[in-house]
Design a protein around this motif. Structure first.
Motif, PDB file in Angstrom:
ATOM      1  N   SER A 510      52.105  61.183 107.804  1.00  0.00           N
ATOM      2  CA  SER A 510      52.057  60.951 106.356  1.00  0.00           C
ATOM      3  C   SER A 510      50.635  60.948 105.809  1.00  0.00           C
ATOM      4  CB  SER A 510      52.742  59.625 106.008  1.00  0.00           C
ATOM      5  OG  SER A 510      51.916  58.515 106.341  1.00  0.00           O
ATOM      6  N   GLY A 511      49.654  60.468 106.588  1.00  0.00           N
ATOM      7  CA  GLY A 511      48.264  60.435 106.141  1.00  0.00           C
ATOM      8  C   GLY A 511      47.916  59.239 105.282  1.00  0.00           C
ATOM      9  N   ASN A 512      48.856  58.312 105.066  1.00  0.00           N
ATOM     10  CA  ASN A 512      48.585  57.072 104.321  1.00  0.00           C
ATOM     11  C   ASN A 512      48.647  55.916 105.314  1.00  0.00           C
ATOM     12  OD1 ASN A 512      48.542  58.363 101.668  1.00  0.00           O
ATOM     13  ND2 ASN A 512      50.744  58.621 101.963  1.00  0.00           N
ATOM     14  N   VAL A 513      47.478  55.372 105.664  1.00  0.00           N
ATOM     15  CA  VAL A 513      47.373  54.495 106.838  1.00  0.00           C
ATOM     16  C   VAL A 513      47.048  53.062 106.427  1.00  0.00           C
ATOM     17  CG1 VAL A 513      46.239  54.160 109.060  1.00  0.00           C
ATOM     18  CG2 VAL A 513      46.529  56.473 108.163  1.00  0.00           C
ATOM     19  N   HIS A 514      47.864  52.129 106.926  1.00  0.00           N
ATOM     20  CA  HIS A 514      47.606  50.695 106.762  1.00  0.00           C
ATOM     21  C   HIS A 514      46.318  50.354 107.519  1.00  0.00           C
ATOM     22  CE1 HIS A 514      48.140  46.399 106.674  1.00  0.00           C
ATOM     23  NE2 HIS A 514      49.358  46.463 106.166  1.00  0.00           N
ATOM     24  N   GLY A 515      45.340  49.782 106.816  1.00  0.00           N
ATOM     25  CA  GLY A 515      44.041  49.540 107.424  1.00  0.00           C
ATOM     26  C   GLY A 515      43.878  48.189 108.089  1.00  0.00           C
ATOM     27  N   ASP A 516      44.906  47.313 108.012  1.00  0.00           N
ATOM     28  CA  ASP A 516      44.722  45.955 108.535  1.00  0.00           C
ATOM     29  C   ASP A 516      46.028  45.414 109.126  1.00  0.00           C
ATOM     30  OD1 ASP A 516      43.238  43.728 109.117  1.00  0.00           O
ATOM     31  OD2 ASP A 516      43.458  42.803 107.151  1.00  0.00           O
ATOM     32  N   PRO A 517      46.578  46.075 110.167  1.00  0.00           N
ATOM     33  CA  PRO A 517      47.874  45.642 110.710  1.00  0.00           C
ATOM     34  C   PRO A 517      47.747  44.519 111.735  1.00  0.00           C
ATOM     35  CG  PRO A 517      47.159  47.617 111.842  1.00  0.00           C
ATOM     36  CD  PRO A 517      46.086  47.290 110.821  1.00  0.00           C
ATOM     37  N   HIS A 518      46.943  43.486 111.430  1.00  0.00           N
ATOM     38  CA  HIS A 518      46.768  42.409 112.410  1.00  0.00           C
ATOM     39  C   HIS A 518      48.052  41.584 112.521  1.00  0.00           C
ATOM     40  CE1 HIS A 518      46.385  39.169 109.440  1.00  0.00           C
ATOM     41  NE2 HIS A 518      45.534  39.915 108.763  1.00  0.00           N
ATOM     42  N   PRO A 519      48.187  40.753 113.557  1.00  0.00           N
ATOM     43  CA  PRO A 519      49.461  40.065 113.829  1.00  0.00           C
ATOM     44  C   PRO A 519      50.000  39.260 112.649  1.00  0.00           C
ATOM     45  CG  PRO A 519      47.981  39.819 115.694  1.00  0.00           C
ATOM     46  CD  PRO A 519      47.180  40.472 114.616  1.00  0.00           C
ATOM     47  N   GLY A 520      49.102  38.686 111.824  1.00  0.00           N
ATOM     48  CA  GLY A 520      49.582  37.902 110.696  1.00  0.00           C
ATOM     49  C   GLY A 520      50.261  38.721 109.619  1.00  0.00           C
ATOM     50  N   ASN A 521      50.101  40.039 109.662  1.00  0.00           N
ATOM     51  CA  ASN A 521      50.696  40.916 108.643  1.00  0.00           C
ATOM     52  C   ASN A 521      51.997  41.562 109.112  1.00  0.00           C
ATOM     53  OD1 ASN A 521      48.727  40.434 106.731  1.00  0.00           O
ATOM     54  ND2 ASN A 521      47.446  42.155 107.371  1.00  0.00           N
ATOM     55  N   VAL A 522      52.524  41.119 110.240  1.00  0.00           N
ATOM     56  CA  VAL A 522      53.792  41.664 110.749  1.00  0.00           C
ATOM     57  C   VAL A 522      54.722  40.507 111.110  1.00  0.00           C
ATOM     58  CG1 VAL A 522      54.905  43.125 112.478  1.00  0.00           C
ATOM     59  CG2 VAL A 522      52.606  43.702 111.650  1.00  0.00           C
ATOM     60  N   LEU A 523      55.922  40.510 110.523  1.00  0.00           N
ATOM     61  CA  LEU A 523      56.951  39.522 110.842  1.00  0.00           C
ATOM     62  C   LEU A 523      58.106  40.211 111.554  1.00  0.00           C
ATOM     63  CD1 LEU A 523      57.178  37.633 107.401  1.00  0.00           C
ATOM     64  CD2 LEU A 523      55.686  37.107 109.342  1.00  0.00           C
TER      65      LEU A 523
END
Length: 784
Positions: A510-523
């Protein structure tokens, strides 16, 4: 480089099926040597020259008025004059003589970066940014050899200025608008000439030429906003600079500590003590200043693969130590974002204490006044951030300049990109748009399982503004607590397969990339539509920091992965050179955390004795060697794509999440599969494009008019995909056989063996750094 885009547009038009262009020639200035941003004299050639050479366009060189006067357009070898119909002037620094202008049968026209008659002159974009204009634009007008930018107007295209515009950003937007405008004008030239309008002199204004002295900071006069505005107006042209007038510093700072105490006679223990002092001072600085300083400290902590361990150890406390502010200070921010409304007009049951707090914002739970049954998460920007950001970013740039001057390490190239991303992250409307964009991208994906396994909370736009973001509240267990996830019965393999697949899809497809996928941002939660059996669904939060990959970068990055998997060293080196990184080993270290090769590995008994005797000097020498190679790599990084920094960040954080769950999936395999998919998709698009073809030798070529050419492109895309997947399958079989062998050995010998690629890389990095640099790297640094 921006004017070169217009030449590209003309070349594309010439190569189209129903073109109006028969022949193109180029007039530009001579190649020369010039000083780059670091004061080094390097060869420089106008970017248009490369386009002209690759398309066999004749080049006329004229850098002085005398050379312009003598310009002649003749056919090669025949001596016959070429009668040109149109002349296009885009960024050429010299005035054309009247006889040359009159020689064009249909006229000579210029492209100007403003809505004439406003901002005539050499610096229209810089003036618009300094004056905080809300709108600028592009004008195609008749060229006047007597006075610049006064000719009749043929066409204009307006441009709404982006938030906090930068010179390079505005120029890029204008070029993207100007390319189709120029082609349209050539196709309808006779009509536009008849409809051309005289400029209204009463509305005319002039954009003067700015020199480097204008960018000098005057401390008694300039405000933080004015300094920041100058930085944006002259981005890529001049540096903002100052004469140091401060008083003598009373405290010894980290820079002085390194300059004074980092010496050859210092042993590894002494050097580690200096690192610890510097890390503590940096932590104190971030905590005392708050705001974006906390984010800077977090960034250093999470990207500290090649830094001594004290930096990660000290700065990691910033992840969960961001203080929140009372609701009494938050309420005015919400009320300011929605004029005429109080907090109670929008929300009910607004939690008095924040449920989460980060560097720039904090989150409260509430229910919507318009829908009391809907529970929401209200993310509110902390009140001091808007006041502090100008000075924080100015301090960042000043410190970077000071480090560059003191240690000769060129790092300023990275500051502008960081500034832009941080400013974007402060715009919560952009964050809402990013989350909806990610949802749309997922909807286009053919993998129904991944679509079902990912959820992005809905945005409530009537309660969202620049400083307030309201989204659906979702209950789940954060990846910050891997033990709790395992206690709840979730399989780490299912979770990580969905996570790695999602971000691999964003990077390569897609070319649209999440820049901060640290553990606190994933449930992780039970899928709400499944009441029969346990099915995990990942909820992805915090879409403020997104990176838009250019197609060119995505193409090169997928080719780099393919070359790496197939062992095509020449292809890897070609990509590295295109990105301005001739030291391929250092480039590999920066991108993939492969251990750098430092010094020669001489390990005979005699040399071991010599190394023991001269241990202090050897440790120092190896630090200096790594520093020298890092400086060289950074100095050559002017061509490094800005996306690479954030894509690498994304990969490293996902890698950390995989490690925190015990490395249940082969991350490299999944990334490779999506890289193959992305490369096939791009090759197929290029094959089916009506007038474009990609050649590894000549780049984009205009020969899609033949069926055989289209079929060849489609077959090349399929072959690339199949060969890529075959290599991935072979690698998977090889790793499976290796794991089976290791388990057999473990049963026989009773020893444990490393059986996954991430741990193998970690172990290699640890051993190389410990042996060569004299300190032990902490391989758990990614688990922050």
């Amino acid at each position: 480089e921006y004017d070169a885009k217009y030449l590209n547009a003309l070349v594309d038009e010439k190569n189209s099926v129903d073109t109006v262009i028969k022949h193109i020639e180029l007039v530009t200035i001579h190649p020369k040597k010039a000083a780059n941003a670091y004061g080094h004299v390097v060869p420089w050639e106008p970017p248009v020259n490369n386009i002209a050479k690759s398309n066999l366009i004749r080049i006329h060189l004229a850098s002085t008025e005398e050379e312009v006067e003598q310009l002649e357009f003749k056919q090669y070898g025949s001596g016959l004059d070429i009668n040109f119909d149109v002349g296009i002037v885009a960024g050429y620094p010299l005035k054309l003589p009247p006889h040359l202008v009159k020689s064009f049968r249909l006229g000579c026209f210029s492209i100007h970066n403003s809505l004439l008659p406003k901002y005539r002159g050499p610096s229209p974009v810089e003036t618009a940014i300094l004056n905080e204009d809300n709108e600028t634009g592009l004008t195609l007008s008749e060229y006047s050899p007597i006075k610049e930018d006064v000719g009749k107007i043929l066409a204009q295209v307006p441009l709404k200025m982006p938030v906090n515009p930068k010179r390079t950003q505005v120029l890029w937007f204008l070029c993207e608008l100007g390319r189709p405008m120029l082609v349209m004008a050539l196709r309808n030239l006779e009509f536009l000439k008849q409809q051309a309008l005289d400029q209204n002199e009463s509305d005319a204004s002039y954009a003067k030429e700015y020199n480097e002295d204008f960018c000098r900071i005057i401390w008694e006069k300039d405000t933080a906003e004015e300094i920041e505005r100058k930085s944006r107006a002259f981005k890529g042209k001049y540096f903002i600079h100052t004469n140091w007038l401060g008083k003598k510093m009373r405290r010894r700072i980290s820079l002085e500590d390194y300059k004074v105490n980092f010496r050859e006679e210092s042993g590894a223990e002494r050097l580690n003590t200096i690192h610890e002092r510097a890390a503590r001072r940096l932590l104190n600085c971030c905590q005392e200043n708050g705001g974006l300083f906390i984010k800077f400290g977090q960034s250093i902590a999470i990207q500290s693969a090649l830094l001594p361990p004290p930096f990660r150890k000290e700065l990691s406390v910033l992840y969960d130590n961001a203080p929140s502010v009372p609701v009494e200070q938050i309420a005015p921010v919400v009320e300011q974002a929605f004029a005429g409304k109080k907090l109670g007009d929008l929300f009910i049951d607004f939690s008095p204490a924040a449920v989460a707090s980060a560097s720039v914002a904090q989150v409260h739970t509430a229910r919507l006044r318009s829908d009391p049954m809907q529970r929401v998460a209200v993310k509110v920007q902390k009140p001091e951030i808007r006041l502090q950001i100008g000075w924080d970013l100015f301090a960042l740039r000043t410190c970077a300049r000071l480090i560059e001057y003191a240690f000769e390490v060129p790092i300023l190239w990275s500051v502008s990109e960081v500034e832009q991303r941080l400013r974007e992250e402060l715009d919560f409307e952009r964050e809402g748009n990013n989350s909806e964009l990610a949802n749309r991208d997922l909807a286009m994906l053919g993998d129904r399982s991944l679509q079902r396994g990912i959820y992005i909370p809905r945005v409530f736009w009537h309660a969202t503004g620049k400083q307030v973001l309201t989204t659906e509240w979702v209950d789940g267990t954060s990846l910050v607590h891997p033990e709790k996830l395992l206690d709840e019965g979730w399989a780490g393999e299912e979770i990580m397969h969905k996570m790695v697949s999602l971000f691999a899809f964003q990077i390569f497809v897609s070319g649209n990339v999440h820049g901060d996928p640290h553990p606190g941002n994933v449930l992780v939660r039970q899928h709400p539509e499944n009441n029969s059996f346990r099915e995990p669904q990942l909820v992805v939060l915090d879409h403020g920091l997104y990176v838009r990959e250019s197609r060119e970068f995505r193409r090169q990055y997928t080719e780099f992965w393919r070359a790496a998997m197939l062992g095509e060293k020449r292809a890897m080196a070609r990509v590295a050179r295109n990105w301005g990184m001739p030291d391929a080993d250092m480039f590999s270290t920066m991108v993939s955390l492969k251990p750098p090769k430092i010094g020669r590995n001489r390990r005979s008994e005699k040399n071991r004795s010599e190394e023991s005797t001269a241990a202090k000097g050897a440790t120092y020498d190896r630090h200096m060697e790594l520093k020298g190679r890092a400086i060289a790599a950074l100095r050559d990084s002017h061509g490094l794509p800005p996306e690479l920094v954030f894509v690498t960040r994304n990969m490293n954080i996902v890698r950390a999440n995989n490690q925190s769950l015990g490395i249940p999936v082969d991350r490299v395999q999944i990334l490779g599969q999506y890289a193959a998919l992305g490369l096939r998709s791009m090759l197929t698009d290029e094959a089916m494009s009506p007038a474009r073809r990609y050649s590894s030798v000549h780049g984009v070529e205009p020969s899609r008019d033949k069926l055989a050419s289209r079929l060849g492109g489609l077959l090349a895309g399929q072959w690339s995909y199949i060969s890529f997947r075959v290599v991935l399958a072979a690698a998977a079989v090889g790793m499976a056989a290796y794991r089976l062998w290791c388990r057999t050995l473990a049963l026989v010998t009773g020893r444990s063996y490393i059986t996954d690629m991430d741990t193998i890389l970690d172990d290699a990095m640890r051993r190389v750094v410990e042996r060569k640099l004299g300190y032990q790297i902490d391989t758990s640094l990614f688990s922050a």
